[in-house]
Design a protein around this motif. Structure first.
Motif, short mmCIF file in Angstrom:
data_model
loop_
_atom_site.label_atom_id
_atom_site.label_comp_id
_atom_site.label_asym_id
_atom_site.label_seq_id
_atom_site.Cartn_x
_atom_site.Cartn_y
_atom_site.Cartn_z
N GLU A 42 0.83 -1.21 0.00
CA GLU A 42 0.00 0.00 0.00
C GLU A 42 0.86 1.25 0.00
OE1 GLU A 42 -2.86 -0.06 3.17
OE2 GLU A 42 -3.19 2.10 3.00
N ARG A 43 1.91 1.23 0.79
CA ARG A 43 2.78 2.41 0.85
C ARG A 43 3.61 2.56 -0.42
NH1 ARG A 43 0.79 1.03 5.33
NH2 ARG A 43 0.38 2.63 6.89
N GLN A 44 4.00 1.44 -0.98
CA GLN A 44 4.78 1.46 -2.22
C GLN A 44 3.96 2.06 -3.37
OE1 GLN A 44 7.84 0.56 -2.27
NE2 GLN A 44 8.37 0.32 -4.40
N ALA A 45 2.66 1.76 -3.37
CA ALA A 45 1.80 2.17 -4.48
C ALA A 45 1.79 3.70 -4.66
CB ALA A 45 0.37 1.67 -4.28
N PHE A 82 -2.86 14.47 -4.28
CA PHE A 82 -4.26 14.85 -4.02
C PHE A 82 -5.05 13.65 -3.48
CE2 PHE A 82 -8.66 15.68 -5.46
CZ PHE A 82 -8.88 16.85 -4.77
N ALA A 83 -4.76 12.48 -4.03
CA ALA A 83 -5.45 11.25 -3.58
C ALA A 83 -5.26 11.08 -2.08
CB ALA A 83 -4.90 10.04 -4.33
N LYS A 84 -4.05 11.28 -1.62
CA LYS A 84 -3.76 11.14 -0.19
C LYS A 84 -4.55 12.18 0.61
CE LYS A 84 0.13 9.58 2.46
NZ LYS A 84 1.55 9.43 2.60
N ARG A 85 -4.62 13.38 0.04
CA ARG A 85 -5.34 14.45 0.74
C ARG A 85 -6.81 14.10 0.91
NH1 ARG A 85 -5.05 20.02 -2.12
NH2 ARG A 85 -6.54 21.13 -0.80
N ILE A 86 -7.41 13.48 -0.09
CA ILE A 86 -8.83 13.13 0.04
C ILE A 86 -8.99 11.72 0.61
CG2 ILE A 86 -9.66 14.76 -1.72
CD1 ILE A 86 -9.91 12.37 -3.66
N LYS A 87 -7.91 11.20 1.19
CA LYS A 87 -7.92 9.94 1.95
C LYS A 87 -8.21 8.71 1.10
CE LYS A 87 -8.84 11.92 6.46
NZ LYS A 87 -8.86 13.34 6.24
N LYS A 88 -7.70 8.76 -0.14
CA LYS A 88 -7.82 7.59 -1.01
C LYS A 88 -6.47 6.89 -1.08
CE LYS A 88 -12.05 8.28 -2.47
NZ LYS A 88 -13.11 7.56 -1.82
N VAL A 89 -6.51 5.61 -1.45
CA VAL A 89 -5.27 4.89 -1.75
C VAL A 89 -5.17 4.87 -3.27
CG1 VAL A 89 -4.07 2.70 -1.60
CG2 VAL A 89 -5.46 3.49 0.32
N ALA A 90 -4.09 5.45 -3.79
CA ALA A 90 -3.98 5.57 -5.25
C ALA A 90 -3.06 4.50 -5.81
CB ALA A 90 -3.44 6.95 -5.60
N ALA A 91 -3.42 4.03 -7.01
CA ALA A 91 -2.50 3.18 -7.77
C ALA A 91 -2.44 3.75 -9.17
CB ALA A 91 -3.01 1.75 -7.79
N LEU A 92 -1.22 3.93 -9.67
CA LEU A 92 -1.05 4.51 -11.00
C LEU A 92 -1.06 3.40 -12.04
CD1 LEU A 92 -0.43 7.15 -12.58
CD2 LEU A 92 1.99 6.56 -12.38
N VAL A 93 -1.90 3.56 -13.06
CA VAL A 93 -2.02 2.53 -14.10
C VAL A 93 -1.94 3.18 -15.47
CG1 VAL A 93 -3.48 1.14 -12.56
CG2 VAL A 93 -4.56 2.65 -14.23
N GLY A 94 -1.77 2.33 -16.49
CA GLY A 94 -1.70 2.85 -17.86
C GLY A 94 -3.02 2.61 -18.58
N VAL A 95 -3.07 3.04 -19.82
CA VAL A 95 -4.32 2.94 -20.59
C VAL A 95 -4.43 1.57 -21.27
CG1 VAL A 95 -5.62 3.89 -22.55
CG2 VAL A 95 -4.35 5.43 -21.04
N CYS A 96 -5.54 0.92 -21.04
CA CYS A 96 -5.94 -0.30 -21.76
C CYS A 96 -7.41 -0.48 -21.43
CB CYS A 96 -5.12 -1.50 -21.32
SG CYS A 96 -5.40 -1.97 -19.62
N VAL A 127 -3.01 -3.93 -4.63
CA VAL A 127 -3.64 -2.79 -3.95
C VAL A 127 -4.98 -2.48 -4.63
CG1 VAL A 127 -3.42 -0.30 -3.53
CG2 VAL A 127 -1.49 -1.83 -3.04
N VAL A 128 -4.99 -2.50 -5.97
CA VAL A 128 -6.23 -2.26 -6.71
C VAL A 128 -7.28 -3.30 -6.29
CG1 VAL A 128 -7.29 -2.41 -9.01
CG2 VAL A 128 -5.15 -1.14 -8.70
N TYR A 129 -6.85 -4.56 -6.20
CA TYR A 129 -7.83 -5.61 -5.93
C TYR A 129 -8.37 -5.61 -4.50
CZ TYR A 129 -9.74 -7.23 -9.92
OH TYR A 129 -10.58 -7.24 -10.99
N VAL A 130 -7.50 -5.32 -3.54
CA VAL A 130 -7.96 -5.32 -2.15
C VAL A 130 -8.86 -4.11 -1.90
CG1 VAL A 130 -7.19 -5.03 0.24
CG2 VAL A 130 -6.04 -6.69 -1.25
#
Ligand code: 3H9
Length: 689
Positions: free
Chosen positions: A281-284, A466-480, A630-633
């Motif tokens: 989670e922290r790595q993401a 910003f994700a952290k500020r609004i208390k979300k856990v973010a994961a960066l992904v590409g387009v598909c 992280v996305v799946y959990v």
């Protein structure tokens, strides 16, 4: 000042030895910290001029627990229990001086001190349950002896911390001191050293155990209360058993029980998965390849286009943290409906006591409505949240391009459409990014941040922050198509539909997934999302079971009928009509039905998710396997005690995963099962994701 180790210093102030821990970032009890405290306390006890001890921490927090990164390797002496025994047996008063968070082993350290003082912002908790563990250094035996059994049960099973005021009220701390914590703690220690009465030890306090000893049903009550939330997890139950032991066994026996259960959990797969996930989670939140000097774009005002369920939920995230937000709708009626729903949501929360009436007004006051996109001209971030239709989205982005200020971030909440195509209609594709919220957007923690091929680094960096500020856990992904989350989900849904056609009942499939640990099965989830999502009435030609259900007006929960029938409280009931419809569809499609085992259902639903995850990694759509987890959990309810699909594959063994994929490929002759080259190569080399 004398260094006990490179992480712990010792000095004497007015006869009080001050042991100072300095192990950034969170003063975890790494080996050098344990050794330093041990040596420091010994030194203080051996020095006749020292009359008391203060344990104090530099940096942003008191000790936040054992060093989780050391858990995988052989423990080095002194072990934490030995350090804490030395504190516990001290003849000189020891005071813990707490700021920030005293968590896990950190709180256990304070519980072996005679006294605890804290600044008003300090927090105290035993969060081990989140790591699939229990407090293994006496916490389950000492905490009930100081805050009482009921409070201790709530703290160890929820892992939630309490604040300084509550800690004072429950007796956990002796005093709230001023901001000069070190001086105040030394003064407090001096005042205690001057007493000639013995200094209290938490372990000797039996009084707070008495009411539970007389009322042992309290444990059954707590088990019942948390049963739903903790289904499948071992650690909450083990924590309860330890607190039970605190009540029913003498202290030293209780400590042995705690140690035994702690070792059992530590050796088990759940704790390994949850520890892995802590770091995942922290790595993401970290993006490789972005220069750390990249400037962030300040985000102080937000616009949301679309005031439906999704747009409204997104807007609530901003209002919850004090960011003003403007919602744009196409008609006054839709806008009123959207704003009304938001208010109703807040009022519901307030009626459960989780929000004050004043907060409801403040938050609603931060959300304004408009009927014209022009109202978003000054917004720093604009999030489009209209329905999934490329033409509509392109039209909105074309218009936005002429309205938004030049440095605004333009985001789409699309869950599956091509972000690059959306960005291409603007003159500033570098400012366009995907912010894929999950429904309900005010509740779900995950935010998939989608990097388009031209998205600029400052835009990515700003959105991650910003994700952290609004208390979300973010994961960066590409387009598909479907990005990471939905792309993997499509695989599971495809197989769930197939096994149902081949003879498994809808309920059997859902029960297998539920028992695996998902909050609901594939069909219940489809009903919840709405079967008509992306369904085209005009083009529908009974080609799939989904088509036929939609053609019959069975759109899922919203029409009280989908794969299941639903009562007025939205409880699912198996539908004979759907069972017949599926049987009929199988017959017309030339599919023979048979009995299908639970094991086959699980394999066929879960293995393709792993295989697709491997393809996603191969293509660079996700940066790391742990980001997929992280996305799946956080987005799809994968049980955290199984770590996520990629960790799960590692724990099963990639060779076994590969063998099963090949088995189903041979059995069905379907290319669907073709293993990803990455998976094949890792399995061949005996490696892991
Ligand atoms: C335990 O104590 C067992 C005992 O009962 C028994 C033993 C016998 N260890 O979260 P952040 C790192 S179990 C190692 O982003 P925040 C974290 O990885 C432990 N590392 O900051 C991150 O590293 P990086 C019980 C740790 O301000 C950095 O610190 N305690 C640990 O949002 C910053 O973390 C817990 O479970 C650790 N214990 O939140 C507490 N903790 O920068 C776990 C953090 O490289 N920790 N790191 O990514 C937390 O809940 C939060 O970190 C905390 C700060 C609230 C302290």
């Amino acid at each position: 000042m004398v260094a006990m180790t490179d992480r712990v210093d010792f000095d004497v102030d007015q006869g009080i030895a001050v042991i100072t821990v300095n192990n950034p970032p969170v003063n975890a009890l790494s080996h050098a910290v344990r050794e330093g405290i041990y040596n420091g306390v010994k030194k203080a006890l051996d020095d006749d001029s020292v009359i008391g001890v203060v344990i104090f921490c530099e940096g942003r927090t008191f000790i936040a627990g054992a060093d989780i990164s050391e858990f995988g390797s052989a423990p080095k002496e002194p072990h934490l229990p030995a350090v804490l025994s030395l504190l516990d047996e001290s003849t000189k008063p020891i005071v813990a001086a707490v700021h920030g968070t005293a968590l896990g082993g950190g709180l256990e350290t304070t519980l072996c001190c005679n006294y605890r003082v804290a600044v008003s912002g300090a927090k105290f908790g035993l969060p081990e349950v989140h790591l699939g563990l229990l407090p293994g250094a006496g916490g389950t035996q000492r905490l009930p002896r100081i805050v009482g059994v009921e409070k201790a049960l709530s703290m160890v099973t929820s892992g939630a911390p309490i604040g300084a005021a509550e800690a004072l009220e429950t007796g956990l701390i002796n005093m709230i001191v001023g901001e000069d914590l070190r001086s105040d703690a030394v003064a407090f220690a001096l005042s205690k050293a001057a007493l000639d009465t013995p200094h209290p030890r938490v372990r000797d306090n039996q009084k707070k155990l008495q009411s539970a000893a007389a009322n042992p049903e309290i444990f059954a009550t707590v088990r019942k209360m948390i049963a739903r939330k903790t289904r499948g997890f071992l650690a909450p139950e083990y924590n309860i058993r330890c607190v039970e032991a605190a009540v029913s066994q003498p202290f030293d026996e209780g400590i042995k029980t705690e140690g035994k259960l702690f070792r059992e959990l530590m050796a088990g797969p759940q704790s390994k998965a949850q520890q892995y996930f802590f770091f995942a989670e922290r790595q993401a939140s970290k993006v490789d390849g972005i220069d750390k000097n990249t400037a962030e774009i300040p985000i102080n005002t937000v616009g949301v286009i679309g005031g439906g369920l999704m747009g409204g939920g997104i807007a609530m995230n901003m209002a919850n943290v004090g960011i003003p937000v403007t919602i744009v709708e196409t008609s006054q009626a839709a806008l009123d409906r959207g704003l009304g729903t938001i208010r109703k949501n807040y009022e519901n929360t307030a009626s459960k006591g989780r929000l004050s009436a004043e907060d409801v007004e403040t938050r609603c006051g931060l959300i304004t409505g408009a009927l014209d996109l022009g109202a978003l001209a000054d917004c720093d971030l604009i999030i489009e949240a209209v329905f999934e239709n490329m033409a509509v989205k392109k039209d909105i982005f074309t218009r936005l391009d002429g309205i938004a200020k030049s440095d605004a971030i333009l985001a789409s909440n699309t869950s599956a459409l091509d972000l690059n195509e959306i960005a291409s209609v603007t003159g500033r594709p570098e400012s366009v990014i995907g912010l894929h919220f999950f429904s309900p957007a005010n509740v779900m923690k995950l935010l998939e941040i989608v990097r388009g091929e031209k998205t600029a680094d400052p835009v990515i960096k700003s959105c991650m922050a910003f994700a952290k500020r609004i208390k979300k856990v973010a994961a960066l992904v590409g387009v598909c198509p479907g990005f990471v989350g939905n792309r993997i989900l499509f695989m599971r849904q495809h197989q769930a539909n197939l096994v149902a056609l081949e003879g498994a009942s809808v309920e059997q499939v859902d029960k297998v997934l539920f028992d695996f640990g998902f909050p609901m099965g594939a069909f219940q989830m489809a009903d919840l999302a709405g079967l008509d999502l992306g369904w085209d009435k005009a083009a529908s030609a009974s080609a799939t079971v989904r088509d036929r259900l939609c053609e019959a007006g069975r759109y899922g929960q919203k029409t009280s009928a989908g794969f299941y029938d639903y009562d007025e409280r939205r409880r699912p009931d198996p539908s004979a009509l759907v069972a017949d419809l599926i049987k009929d569809h199988a017959a017309t499609s030339g599919i023979d039905q048979r009995d299908i085992s639970d094991e086959e259902i699980l394999d066929r639903c879960v293995l393709p998710m792993i295989n697709e995850g491997a393809k996603i990694l191969e293509e660079g759509i996700a940066m790391r396997a742990s980001d997929i987890d992280v996305v799946y959990v956080y987005g799809y309810g994968w049980p955290v005690y199984r770590g996520g699909p990629m960790h799960y594959a590692n724990s099963v063994g990639l060779d076994k995963v590969l063998a099963k994929l090949r088995h189903y490929q041979a059995l069905t002759g379907d290319d669907f099962w073709e293993p990803s080259p990455l998976l094949v190569s890792l399995a061949d080399k005996g490696q892991r994701f």
